[in-house]
Design a protein around this motif. Structure first.
Motif, PDB file in Angstrom:
ATOM      1  N   ALA A   1       0.853  -1.193   0.000  1.00  0.00           N
ATOM      2  CA  ALA A   1       0.000   0.000   0.000  1.00  0.00           C
ATOM      3  C   ALA A   1       0.888   1.242   0.000  1.00  0.00           C
ATOM      4  N   LYS A   2       0.389   2.316  -0.624  1.00  0.00           N
ATOM      5  CA  LYS A   2       1.185   3.534  -0.761  1.00  0.00           C
ATOM      6  C   LYS A   2       1.386   4.229   0.602  1.00  0.00           C
ATOM      7  N   VAL A   3       2.593   4.770   0.810  1.00  0.00           N
ATOM      8  CA  VAL A   3       2.857   5.548   2.026  1.00  0.00           C
ATOM      9  C   VAL A   3       2.444   6.996   1.744  1.00  0.00           C
ATOM     10  N   ARG A   4       1.377   7.449   2.428  1.00  0.00           N
ATOM     11  CA  ARG A   4       0.841   8.787   2.152  1.00  0.00           C
ATOM     12  C   ARG A   4       1.030   9.759   3.316  1.00  0.00           C
ATOM     13  N   LYS A   5       1.340   9.205   4.498  1.00  0.00           N
ATOM     14  CA  LYS A   5       1.363  10.051   5.703  1.00  0.00           C
ATOM     15  C   LYS A   5       2.695   9.955   6.431  1.00  0.00           C
ATOM     16  N   ALA A   6       3.096  11.060   7.047  1.00  0.00           N
ATOM     17  CA  ALA A   6       4.317  11.044   7.854  1.00  0.00           C
ATOM     18  C   ALA A   6       4.024  11.649   9.223  1.00  0.00           C
TER      19      ALA A   6
END
Ligand code: UTP
Length: 296
Positions: free
Chosen positions: A4-9
């Protein structure tokens, strides 16, 4: 199954900054400027350049300057517009325009693991990055991007590590790991066998130190919840990662680039000098100034 895409930090920024007293008595250390930007902005820009727009900052008492910094500076923008200062206006707007920043409080600084767990609801059921803003990293490819590439390949959590001299390893979390093949090489990606927080000198399993960049999966929250508080009542992220390691493989990347510990007085000075030398507008004049100093 593809990752799954990493969208948050998540940026834990609720610590007390005791190493930088007295500067941090009333000013959050994340807001100390390195050259012309506050420390935390380096990490936020690194996230943006790695394809992450959603920033979650974990703050605490006395940290409101961070929120103001990423907000629209209405009065400032009004003055700059009326004075036709387009270049300054675009500098002031740059980051707040690009990043979507949310805040959550950590009421007491109960440790890095605890700070990360405060972001659970905002993160939800997706993989996410953790950025310790003190660590300013200068690299051709953003460090987080390097980690995300490895995360996408193995579909597993990934930590950033760097080699440190033997005598300094007891200041860090340390990994016991075996190298694995990645992108045709076997010298910079590792599968972790074990993690030790601040090992005693002579007992460290390697000279690979964990630094402040991580790609984690949401199952880490359950592990943080199971960690017993350690010294000073703090809930350590490293302890949660040891629990996670029993459930799934975790990888480490010896990243390409230079890391400065800007939360430490000497590290902060090193970052200031080296990044000023590289600064587009200031670098030349600053180099000439340094050359003229009598350092004998
Ligand atoms: P540090 O240990 O470097 O930060 O934690 P600190 O506690 O603020 O600094 P010193 O050691 O007293 O000088 C790494 C990061 O984790 C955050 C800190 O803000 C820092 O960015 N942190 C730490 C939290 O958000 N909450 C905590 O309870 C502890």
């Amino acid at each position: 199954m593809s990752a799954a895409k990493v969208r948050k930090a998540v940026f834990p920024a609720a610590g007390l900054g005791t190493r930088f007293l007295p500067a941090t008595k009333a000013l959050p250390k994340e807001m100390l400027p390195v050259v012309d930007k506050p420390i935390i902005q380096y990490g936020v820009e690194e996230a943006l350049h790695s394809g992450i727009r959603n920033i979650v900052i974990v703050t605490g008492r006395g940290k409101s300057a961070i929120e103001d910094h990423f907000d629209v500076g209405f009065e400032l923008e009004h003055v700059l517009t009326s004075r036709n200062k387009a270049e300054l206006l675009s500098q002031a707007r740059q980051v707040s325009n690009l990043a979507d920043v949310a805040y959550i409080r950590q009421k007491e600084p109960l440790g890095l693991g605890h700070a990360v767990s405060r972001a659970q609801e905002l993160v939800g059921q997706e993989p996410f990055a953790v950025v310790l803003p003190d660590d300013v990293i200068d690299s051709a490819t953003p460090c987080l991007r390097q980690l995300i590439d490895v995360y996408e390949f193995f579909n597993a959590p990934v930590l950033a590590v760097m080699e440190v001299p033997k005598e300094s390893i007891s200041s860090y979390g340390c990994i016991d790991a075996e190298s694995v093949s990645y992108n045709g090489s076997t010298d910079h990606v590792f599968r972790i066998r074990d993690l030790v927080e601040k090992p005693k000198p002579g007992e460290a399993p390697s000279n690979l130190a964990i630094i402040g960049r991580y790609i984690l999966t949401p199952d880490v929250f359950d592990c943080i919840g199971k960690v017993e508080p350690g010294a000073g009542g703090e809930i350590q992220l490293t302890d949660a990662l040891r629990l996670l390691l029993r459930r799934r493989p975790i990888y480490a990347v010896k990243f390409e680039g230079k890391r400065y510990d800007a939360g430490d007085k000497l590290g902060f000075l090193q970052a200031t000098v080296e990044l000023a030398l590289k600064h587009e507008a200031l670098g030349g004049a600053f180099r000439a100034y340094l050359k003229g100093l009598d350092l004998g």
